[in-house]
Design a protein around this motif. Structure first.
Motif, PDB file in Angstrom:
ATOM      1  N   ARG A  49     -28.691  80.527  84.946  1.00 33.66           N
ATOM      2  CA  ARG A  49     -28.714  79.722  83.720  1.00 33.66           C
ATOM      3  C   ARG A  49     -28.318  78.283  84.017  1.00 33.66           C
ATOM      4  O   ARG A  49     -28.934  77.343  83.508  1.00 33.66           O
ATOM      5  CB  ARG A  49     -27.784  80.334  82.676  1.00 33.66           C
ATOM      6  CG  ARG A  49     -27.695  79.511  81.391  1.00 33.66           C
ATOM      7  CD  ARG A  49     -26.985  80.249  80.284  1.00 33.66           C
ATOM      8  NE  ARG A  49     -25.646  80.682  80.661  1.00 33.66           N
ATOM      9  CZ  ARG A  49     -24.874  81.463  79.899  1.00 33.66           C
ATOM     10  NH1 ARG A  49     -25.322  81.907  78.737  1.00 33.66           N
ATOM     11  NH2 ARG A  49     -23.670  81.818  80.300  1.00 33.66           N
ATOM     12  N   ARG A  50     -27.329  78.096  84.834  1.00 31.28           N
ATOM     13  CA  ARG A  50     -26.888  76.739  85.167  1.00 31.28           C
ATOM     14  C   ARG A  50     -27.973  75.986  85.931  1.00 31.28           C
ATOM     15  O   ARG A  50     -28.248  74.813  85.644  1.00 31.28           O
ATOM     16  CB  ARG A  50     -25.598  76.790  85.993  1.00 31.28           C
ATOM     17  CG  ARG A  50     -24.426  77.404  85.231  1.00 31.28           C
ATOM     18  CD  ARG A  50     -23.134  77.412  86.043  1.00 31.28           C
ATOM     19  NE  ARG A  50     -22.079  78.127  85.319  1.00 31.28           N
ATOM     20  CZ  ARG A  50     -20.807  78.143  85.652  1.00 31.28           C
ATOM     21  NH1 ARG A  50     -20.412  77.476  86.724  1.00 31.28           N
ATOM     22  NH2 ARG A  50     -19.915  78.806  84.952  1.00 31.28           N
ATOM     23  N   HIS A  53     -31.001  75.431  83.594  1.00 33.86           N
ATOM     24  CA  HIS A  53     -30.632  74.448  82.581  1.00 33.86           C
ATOM     25  C   HIS A  53     -30.714  73.038  83.164  1.00 33.86           C
ATOM     26  O   HIS A  53     -31.227  72.109  82.523  1.00 33.86           O
ATOM     27  CB  HIS A  53     -29.208  74.732  82.083  1.00 33.86           C
ATOM     28  CG  HIS A  53     -28.908  74.163  80.733  1.00 33.86           C
ATOM     29  ND1 HIS A  53     -29.340  74.753  79.568  1.00 33.86           N
ATOM     30  CD2 HIS A  53     -28.240  73.044  80.360  1.00 33.86           C
ATOM     31  CE1 HIS A  53     -28.935  74.031  78.536  1.00 33.86           C
ATOM     32  NE2 HIS A  53     -28.271  72.993  78.997  1.00 33.86           N
ATOM     33  N   TRP A 106     -38.927  81.238  81.796  1.00 38.30           N
ATOM     34  CA  TRP A 106     -37.887  80.245  81.546  1.00 38.30           C
ATOM     35  C   TRP A 106     -38.367  78.798  81.699  1.00 38.30           C
ATOM     36  O   TRP A 106     -37.861  77.906  80.991  1.00 38.30           O
ATOM     37  CB  TRP A 106     -36.656  80.512  82.434  1.00 38.30           C
ATOM     38  CG  TRP A 106     -36.826  80.189  83.895  1.00 38.30           C
ATOM     39  CD1 TRP A 106     -37.106  81.048  84.902  1.00 38.30           C
ATOM     40  CD2 TRP A 106     -36.695  78.897  84.506  1.00 38.30           C
ATOM     41  NE1 TRP A 106     -37.179  80.396  86.105  1.00 38.30           N
ATOM     42  CE2 TRP A 106     -36.923  79.072  85.890  1.00 38.30           C
ATOM     43  CE3 TRP A 106     -36.425  77.623  84.023  1.00 38.30           C
ATOM     44  CZ2 TRP A 106     -36.892  78.012  86.794  1.00 38.30           C
ATOM     45  CZ3 TRP A 106     -36.386  76.560  84.922  1.00 38.30           C
ATOM     46  CH2 TRP A 106     -36.617  76.756  86.294  1.00 38.30           C
ATOM     47  N   MET A 111     -34.033  73.980  76.137  1.00 37.96           N
ATOM     48  CA  MET A 111     -32.693  74.239  76.684  1.00 37.96           C
ATOM     49  C   MET A 111     -31.909  75.208  75.806  1.00 37.96           C
ATOM     50  O   MET A 111     -31.176  76.066  76.299  1.00 37.96           O
ATOM     51  CB  MET A 111     -31.938  72.923  76.855  1.00 37.96           C
ATOM     52  CG  MET A 111     -32.421  72.126  78.068  1.00 37.96           C
ATOM     53  SD  MET A 111     -31.419  70.674  78.431  1.00 37.96           S
ATOM     54  CE  MET A 111     -31.899  69.613  77.065  1.00 37.96           C
ATOM     55  N   SER A 112     -32.092  75.093  74.482  1.00 39.22           N
ATOM     56  CA  SER A 112     -31.371  75.997  73.590  1.00 39.22           C
ATOM     57  C   SER A 112     -31.886  77.432  73.734  1.00 39.22           C
ATOM     58  O   SER A 112     -31.101  78.390  73.714  1.00 39.22           O
ATOM     59  CB  SER A 112     -31.500  75.531  72.136  1.00 39.22           C
ATOM     60  OG  SER A 112     -32.860  75.478  71.746  1.00 39.22           O
ATOM     61  N   ASN A 114     -33.316  78.658  76.454  1.00 36.42           N
ATOM     62  CA  ASN A 114     -32.882  79.099  77.774  1.00 36.42           C
ATOM     63  C   ASN A 114     -31.439  79.609  77.716  1.00 36.42           C
ATOM     64  O   ASN A 114     -31.108  80.653  78.274  1.00 36.42           O
ATOM     65  CB  ASN A 114     -32.980  77.929  78.760  1.00 36.42           C
ATOM     66  CG  ASN A 114     -32.741  78.361  80.196  1.00 36.42           C
ATOM     67  OD1 ASN A 114     -33.396  79.245  80.723  1.00 36.42           O
ATOM     68  ND2 ASN A 114     -31.772  77.718  80.842  1.00 36.42           N
ATOM     69  N   GLN A 115     -30.615  78.864  76.999  1.00 35.86           N
ATOM     70  CA  GLN A 115     -29.217  79.266  76.816  1.00 35.86           C
ATOM     71  C   GLN A 115     -29.133  80.614  76.093  1.00 35.86           C
ATOM     72  O   GLN A 115     -28.401  81.512  76.499  1.00 35.86           O
ATOM     73  CB  GLN A 115     -28.497  78.190  76.001  1.00 35.86           C
ATOM     74  CG  GLN A 115     -27.025  78.437  75.780  1.00 35.86           C
ATOM     75  CD  GLN A 115     -26.205  78.162  77.025  1.00 35.86           C
ATOM     76  OE1 GLN A 115     -26.478  77.222  77.761  1.00 35.86           O
ATOM     77  NE2 GLN A 115     -25.217  78.982  77.276  1.00 35.86           N
ATOM     78  N   ARG A 167     -21.442  76.119  72.176  1.00 31.78           N
ATOM     79  CA  ARG A 167     -22.607  75.575  72.867  1.00 31.78           C
ATOM     80  C   ARG A 167     -23.741  75.247  71.888  1.00 31.78           C
ATOM     81  O   ARG A 167     -24.498  74.298  72.108  1.00 31.78           O
ATOM     82  CB  ARG A 167     -23.087  76.569  73.922  1.00 31.78           C
ATOM     83  CG  ARG A 167     -22.205  76.569  75.169  1.00 31.78           C
ATOM     84  CD  ARG A 167     -22.580  77.662  76.128  1.00 31.78           C
ATOM     85  NE  ARG A 167     -21.975  77.446  77.443  1.00 31.78           N
ATOM     86  CZ  ARG A 167     -21.915  78.356  78.403  1.00 31.78           C
ATOM     87  NH1 ARG A 167     -22.407  79.569  78.175  1.00 31.78           N
ATOM     88  NH2 ARG A 167     -21.370  78.075  79.564  1.00 31.78           N
ATOM     89  N   TYR A 236     -21.471  70.260  77.817  1.00 23.56           N
ATOM     90  CA  TYR A 236     -21.999  71.491  78.388  1.00 23.56           C
ATOM     91  C   TYR A 236     -21.235  71.860  79.658  1.00 23.56           C
ATOM     92  O   TYR A 236     -20.883  73.033  79.872  1.00 23.56           O
ATOM     93  CB  TYR A 236     -23.491  71.342  78.701  1.00 23.56           C
ATOM     94  CG  TYR A 236     -24.076  72.543  79.405  1.00 23.56           C
ATOM     95  CD1 TYR A 236     -24.289  73.742  78.734  1.00 23.56           C
ATOM     96  CD2 TYR A 236     -24.389  72.484  80.763  1.00 23.56           C
ATOM     97  CE1 TYR A 236     -24.800  74.853  79.394  1.00 23.56           C
ATOM     98  CE2 TYR A 236     -24.904  73.585  81.430  1.00 23.56           C
ATOM     99  CZ  TYR A 236     -25.106  74.766  80.738  1.00 23.56           C
ATOM    100  OH  TYR A 236     -25.612  75.868  81.394  1.00 23.56           O
TER     101      TYR A 236
END
Length: 295
Positions: A49-50, A53, A106, A111-112, A114-115, A167, A236
Protein backbone atom coordinates in the motif's frame (compact mmCIF):
# COMPACT_ATOMS: atom_id res chain seq x y z
CA UNK A 1 -3.70 -59.16 40.43
CA UNK A 2 -5.60 -55.99 41.34
CA UNK A 3 -2.35 -54.10 41.70
CA UNK A 4 -1.22 -55.15 38.22
CA UNK A 5 -4.63 -54.22 36.77
CA UNK A 6 -4.52 -50.82 38.50
CA UNK A 7 -1.03 -50.13 37.22
CA UNK A 8 -2.03 -51.17 33.71
CA UNK A 9 -5.04 -48.84 33.73
CA UNK A 10 -2.90 -46.01 35.07
CA UNK A 11 -0.31 -46.50 32.33
CA UNK A 12 -3.05 -46.62 29.67
CA UNK A 13 -4.65 -43.44 31.06
CA UNK A 14 -1.32 -41.61 31.14
CA UNK A 15 -0.52 -42.78 27.61
CA UNK A 16 -3.92 -41.59 26.34
CA UNK A 17 -3.48 -38.28 28.14
CA UNK A 18 0.01 -37.87 26.63
CA UNK A 19 -1.13 -38.53 23.06
CA UNK A 20 -4.21 -36.32 23.55
CA UNK A 21 -2.03 -33.41 24.69
CA UNK A 22 0.42 -34.06 21.88
CA UNK A 23 -2.43 -33.95 19.35
CA UNK A 24 -3.75 -30.74 20.88
CA UNK A 25 -0.31 -29.13 20.71
CA UNK A 26 0.08 -30.19 17.07
CA UNK A 27 -3.27 -28.60 16.23
CA UNK A 28 -2.31 -25.41 18.08
CA UNK A 29 1.04 -25.24 16.27
CA UNK A 30 -0.73 -25.68 12.91
CA UNK A 31 -3.06 -22.79 13.73
CA UNK A 32 -0.12 -20.60 14.71
CA UNK A 33 1.70 -21.45 11.48
CA UNK A 34 -1.33 -19.99 9.70
CA UNK A 35 -1.48 -17.02 12.09
CA UNK A 36 2.16 -16.19 11.37
CA UNK A 37 1.59 -16.46 7.62
CA UNK A 38 -1.49 -14.25 7.85
CA UNK A 39 0.35 -11.68 9.93
CA UNK A 40 3.14 -11.68 7.33
CA UNK A 41 0.49 -11.17 4.67
CA UNK A 42 -0.79 -8.08 6.49
CA UNK A 43 2.75 -6.69 6.63
CA UNK A 44 3.19 -7.28 2.89
CA UNK A 45 -0.13 -5.57 2.17
CA UNK A 46 0.86 -2.58 4.29
CA UNK A 47 4.20 -2.34 2.48
CA UNK A 48 2.52 -2.70 -0.91
CA UNK A 49 0.00 0.00 0.00
CA UNK A 50 2.79 2.42 0.82
CA UNK A 51 4.66 1.68 -2.41
CA UNK A 52 1.56 1.81 -4.62
CA UNK A 53 0.34 4.95 -2.86
CA UNK A 54 3.67 6.64 -3.58
CA UNK A 55 3.45 5.60 -7.24
CA UNK A 56 -0.12 6.88 -7.62
CA UNK A 57 0.95 10.29 -6.32
CA UNK A 58 3.36 10.57 -9.26
CA UNK A 59 2.60 10.90 -12.95
CA UNK A 60 0.36 8.18 -14.36
CA UNK A 61 2.53 8.13 -17.49
CA UNK A 62 5.42 6.43 -15.71
CA UNK A 63 6.30 2.78 -16.33
CA UNK A 64 4.14 0.49 -14.23
CA UNK A 65 6.33 -1.07 -11.53
CA UNK A 66 6.13 -4.66 -10.34
CA UNK A 67 6.87 -4.61 -6.65
CA UNK A 68 8.44 -7.72 -5.05
CA UNK A 69 5.76 -7.40 -2.35
CA UNK A 70 3.12 -8.01 -5.02
CA UNK A 71 4.58 -11.38 -5.99
CA UNK A 72 5.15 -12.24 -2.34
CA UNK A 73 1.51 -11.47 -1.51
CA UNK A 74 0.19 -13.78 -4.22
CA UNK A 75 2.65 -16.56 -3.41
CA UNK A 76 1.93 -16.43 0.33
CA UNK A 77 -1.86 -16.28 -0.15
CA UNK A 78 -1.78 -19.45 -2.29
CA UNK A 79 0.39 -21.20 0.30
CA UNK A 80 -2.00 -20.27 3.09
CA UNK A 81 -4.97 -21.45 1.01
CA UNK A 82 -3.34 -24.84 0.45
CA UNK A 83 -2.70 -25.21 4.20
CA UNK A 84 -6.15 -24.08 5.38
CA UNK A 85 -8.67 -26.51 6.85
CA UNK A 86 -11.71 -27.49 4.81
CA UNK A 87 -14.07 -25.31 6.85
CA UNK A 88 -11.88 -22.24 6.30
CA UNK A 89 -10.99 -22.70 2.63
CA UNK A 90 -13.94 -20.63 1.31
CA UNK A 91 -12.74 -17.53 3.22
CA UNK A 92 -9.20 -18.12 2.01
CA UNK A 93 -10.37 -18.52 -1.59
CA UNK A 94 -12.27 -15.23 -1.42
CA UNK A 95 -9.19 -13.53 0.01
CA UNK A 96 -6.95 -14.95 -2.73
CA UNK A 97 -9.37 -13.73 -5.42
CA UNK A 98 -9.45 -10.25 -3.90
CA UNK A 99 -5.65 -10.12 -3.71
CA UNK A 100 -5.31 -11.19 -7.34
CA UNK A 101 -7.75 -8.46 -8.32
CA UNK A 102 -5.83 -5.91 -6.27
CA UNK A 103 -2.53 -6.87 -7.88
CA UNK A 104 -3.84 -6.17 -11.40
CA UNK A 105 -6.19 -3.24 -10.80
CA UNK A 106 -4.37 -0.99 -8.31
CA UNK A 107 -2.68 1.16 -11.03
CA UNK A 108 -6.17 2.36 -12.07
CA UNK A 109 -7.22 3.26 -8.52
CA UNK A 110 -7.48 6.70 -7.04
CA UNK A 111 -5.42 7.13 -3.89
CA UNK A 112 -8.52 6.94 -1.70
CA UNK A 113 -9.67 3.73 -3.39
CA UNK A 114 -6.18 2.26 -3.14
CA UNK A 115 -6.21 3.03 0.58
CA UNK A 116 -9.68 1.53 1.03
CA UNK A 117 -9.06 -1.68 -0.94
CA UNK A 118 -5.83 -2.47 0.84
CA UNK A 119 -7.58 -1.78 4.13
CA UNK A 120 -10.46 -4.08 3.22
CA UNK A 121 -8.07 -6.95 2.50
CA UNK A 122 -6.14 -6.31 5.70
CA UNK A 123 -9.42 -6.45 7.63
CA UNK A 124 -10.26 -9.78 5.93
CA UNK A 125 -6.90 -11.20 7.04
CA UNK A 126 -7.45 -9.88 10.58
CA UNK A 127 -10.70 -11.84 10.83
CA UNK A 128 -8.93 -15.02 9.71
CA UNK A 129 -6.29 -14.46 12.41
CA UNK A 130 -9.08 -14.00 14.95
CA UNK A 131 -10.68 -17.27 13.85
CA UNK A 132 -7.42 -19.20 14.27
CA UNK A 133 -6.60 -17.55 17.59
CA UNK A 134 -10.05 -18.23 19.03
CA UNK A 135 -9.90 -21.87 17.95
CA UNK A 136 -6.42 -22.28 19.46
CA UNK A 137 -7.48 -20.86 22.80
CA UNK A 138 -10.58 -23.06 22.91
CA UNK A 139 -8.54 -26.17 22.07
CA UNK A 140 -6.05 -25.33 24.83
CA UNK A 141 -8.91 -24.59 27.27
CA UNK A 142 -7.31 -21.30 28.33
CA UNK A 143 -10.43 -19.55 29.59
CA UNK A 144 -8.66 -16.64 31.29
CA UNK A 145 -6.43 -16.00 28.30
CA UNK A 146 -9.46 -16.30 26.02
CA UNK A 147 -11.33 -13.63 28.00
CA UNK A 148 -8.30 -11.32 27.91
CA UNK A 149 -8.05 -11.73 24.14
CA UNK A 150 -11.78 -11.12 23.71
CA UNK A 151 -11.29 -7.75 25.41
CA UNK A 152 -8.21 -6.89 23.33
CA UNK A 153 -9.64 -7.83 19.92
CA UNK A 154 -12.46 -5.23 19.60
CA UNK A 155 -10.16 -2.44 20.80
CA UNK A 156 -7.72 -3.37 18.00
CA UNK A 157 -10.50 -3.23 15.41
CA UNK A 158 -11.71 0.10 16.79
CA UNK A 159 -8.16 1.47 16.54
CA UNK A 160 -7.97 0.42 12.88
CA UNK A 161 -11.39 1.98 12.22
CA UNK A 162 -10.29 5.25 13.83
CA UNK A 163 -7.10 5.25 11.77
CA UNK A 164 -9.17 4.73 8.60
CA UNK A 165 -11.34 7.72 9.56
CA UNK A 166 -8.22 9.81 10.18
CA UNK A 167 -6.90 8.91 6.73
CA UNK A 168 -10.27 9.62 5.09
CA UNK A 169 -10.13 13.13 6.53
CA UNK A 170 -6.52 13.50 5.38
CA UNK A 171 -7.52 12.57 1.81
CA UNK A 172 -9.75 15.66 1.50
CA UNK A 173 -7.87 17.96 3.88
CA UNK A 174 -7.27 21.60 2.98
CA UNK A 175 -4.90 23.73 5.09
CA UNK A 176 -6.75 26.41 7.04
CA UNK A 177 -10.03 24.48 7.17
CA UNK A 178 -10.89 24.68 10.87
CA UNK A 179 -13.62 22.01 10.76
CA UNK A 180 -11.26 19.50 9.18
CA UNK A 181 -8.51 20.34 11.68
CA UNK A 182 -10.93 19.75 14.56
CA UNK A 183 -11.95 16.43 13.00
CA UNK A 184 -8.32 15.33 12.62
CA UNK A 185 -7.60 16.15 16.25
CA UNK A 186 -10.72 14.30 17.37
CA UNK A 187 -9.65 11.17 15.46
CA UNK A 188 -6.15 11.45 16.89
CA UNK A 189 -7.40 11.76 20.48
CA UNK A 190 -9.63 8.71 20.02
CA UNK A 191 -6.81 6.71 18.45
CA UNK A 192 -4.49 7.65 21.30
CA UNK A 193 -7.09 6.33 23.74
CA UNK A 194 -7.35 3.05 21.81
CA UNK A 195 -3.56 2.63 21.77
CA UNK A 196 -3.46 3.27 25.50
CA UNK A 197 -6.12 0.63 26.10
CA UNK A 198 -4.24 -1.92 23.99
CA UNK A 199 -1.02 -1.18 25.83
CA UNK A 200 -2.60 -1.60 29.26
CA UNK A 201 -3.99 -5.01 28.28
CA UNK A 202 -0.53 -6.41 27.57
CA UNK A 203 1.20 -8.52 30.19
CA UNK A 204 4.34 -6.45 29.64
CA UNK A 205 3.23 -2.98 28.42
CA UNK A 206 5.32 -1.40 25.70
CA UNK A 207 6.51 2.21 25.49
CA UNK A 208 3.52 4.51 25.80
CA UNK A 209 2.74 7.25 23.31
CA UNK A 210 2.33 10.61 24.96
CA UNK A 211 -0.91 12.28 23.90
CA UNK A 212 0.68 15.71 24.16
CA UNK A 213 3.53 14.68 21.87
CA UNK A 214 1.17 13.35 19.20
CA UNK A 215 -0.87 16.52 19.45
CA UNK A 216 2.28 18.63 19.07
CA UNK A 217 3.41 16.56 16.07
CA UNK A 218 0.04 17.07 14.41
CA UNK A 219 0.08 20.80 15.12
CA UNK A 220 3.57 21.10 13.61
CA UNK A 221 2.45 19.29 10.46
CA UNK A 222 -0.62 21.46 10.06
CA UNK A 223 1.41 24.65 10.41
CA UNK A 224 4.43 23.66 8.32
CA UNK A 225 2.80 23.05 4.93
CA UNK A 226 0.64 25.63 3.22
CA UNK A 227 0.11 23.70 -0.03
CA UNK A 228 -2.71 21.16 0.13
CA UNK A 229 -0.80 18.33 -1.56
CA UNK A 230 2.29 18.75 0.63
CA UNK A 231 0.18 18.92 3.77
CA UNK A 232 -1.78 15.78 2.87
CA UNK A 233 1.46 13.92 2.14
CA UNK A 234 2.92 14.93 5.51
CA UNK A 235 -0.27 13.88 7.30
CA UNK A 236 -0.33 10.56 5.45
CA UNK A 237 3.25 9.83 6.55
CA UNK A 238 2.20 10.72 10.09
CA UNK A 239 -0.61 8.16 9.83
CA UNK A 240 1.95 5.49 8.90
CA UNK A 241 3.62 5.84 12.28
CA UNK A 242 0.20 5.50 13.95
CA UNK A 243 -0.42 2.33 11.96
CA UNK A 244 2.99 0.96 12.98
CA UNK A 245 2.09 1.46 16.64
CA UNK A 246 -1.23 -0.39 16.30
CA UNK A 247 0.44 -3.44 14.78
CA UNK A 248 3.35 -3.30 17.22
CA UNK A 249 0.87 -3.71 20.07
CA UNK A 250 -1.11 -6.35 18.18
CA UNK A 251 2.09 -8.35 17.56
CA UNK A 252 2.97 -8.08 21.25
CA UNK A 253 -0.40 -9.65 22.15
CA UNK A 254 0.08 -12.41 19.54
CA UNK A 255 3.52 -13.21 20.98
CA UNK A 256 2.12 -13.19 24.51
CA UNK A 257 -0.58 -15.70 23.57
CA UNK A 258 1.88 -17.84 21.58
CA UNK A 259 4.21 -18.16 24.56
CA UNK A 260 1.29 -19.02 26.86
CA UNK A 261 0.44 -21.87 24.46
CA UNK A 262 4.07 -23.08 24.32
CA UNK A 263 4.68 -21.69 20.81
CA UNK A 264 8.12 -20.37 21.63
CA UNK A 265 9.39 -19.42 18.16
CA UNK A 266 6.66 -16.93 17.20
CA UNK A 267 8.57 -13.80 16.04
CA UNK A 268 7.81 -10.31 17.32
CA UNK A 269 9.64 -8.70 14.39
CA UNK A 270 7.42 -9.66 11.47
CA UNK A 271 9.43 -7.60 8.96
CA UNK A 272 12.56 -9.67 9.64
CA UNK A 273 10.64 -12.92 9.26
CA UNK A 274 9.60 -11.78 5.78
CA UNK A 275 13.15 -11.49 4.41
CA UNK A 276 13.36 -15.01 2.85
CA UNK A 277 9.97 -14.60 1.19
CA UNK A 278 10.89 -11.16 -0.17
CA UNK A 279 14.24 -12.40 -1.47
CA UNK A 280 12.48 -15.09 -3.45
CA UNK A 281 9.89 -12.56 -4.69
CA UNK A 282 12.65 -10.14 -5.76
CA UNK A 283 14.23 -12.90 -7.83
CA UNK A 284 10.88 -13.62 -9.50
CA UNK A 285 10.31 -9.90 -10.09
CA UNK A 286 13.73 -9.53 -11.72
CA UNK A 287 12.90 -12.45 -14.01
CA UNK A 288 9.57 -10.89 -15.00
CA UNK A 289 11.25 -7.56 -15.73
CA UNK A 290 13.90 -9.23 -17.89
CA UNK A 291 11.22 -11.14 -19.80
CA UNK A 292 9.35 -7.90 -20.50
CA UNK A 293 12.50 -6.28 -21.85
CA UNK A 294 13.14 -9.25 -24.13
CA UNK A 295 9.63 -9.17 -25.56
Amino acid sequence: MWIILGLTLTVLALTAWYFYNKQQQAQTEAHFDQILGLRQLIQLLRQHRRLSHSHLMKSRGETLPVFPEQNAILSLSHTLLSQAGLEQKPMYRILTQHLQQLSTEWPQYSMSRNQANHGKNIRHVMYLIDDHLTTSLLIADKSTLFEQYQQFWPVTLNALDTLAQFRSTVAVFRPGNNKQEILLRRHLHLLQRRLGQMNLMLKIPGPSLMADQLENDLTTLLQSASASKACRLALYKFSLSLSDNIFYLFDAKLTEIAHALAIEDFPLDISTSLLPLLEQAESETAGQTELKLQT
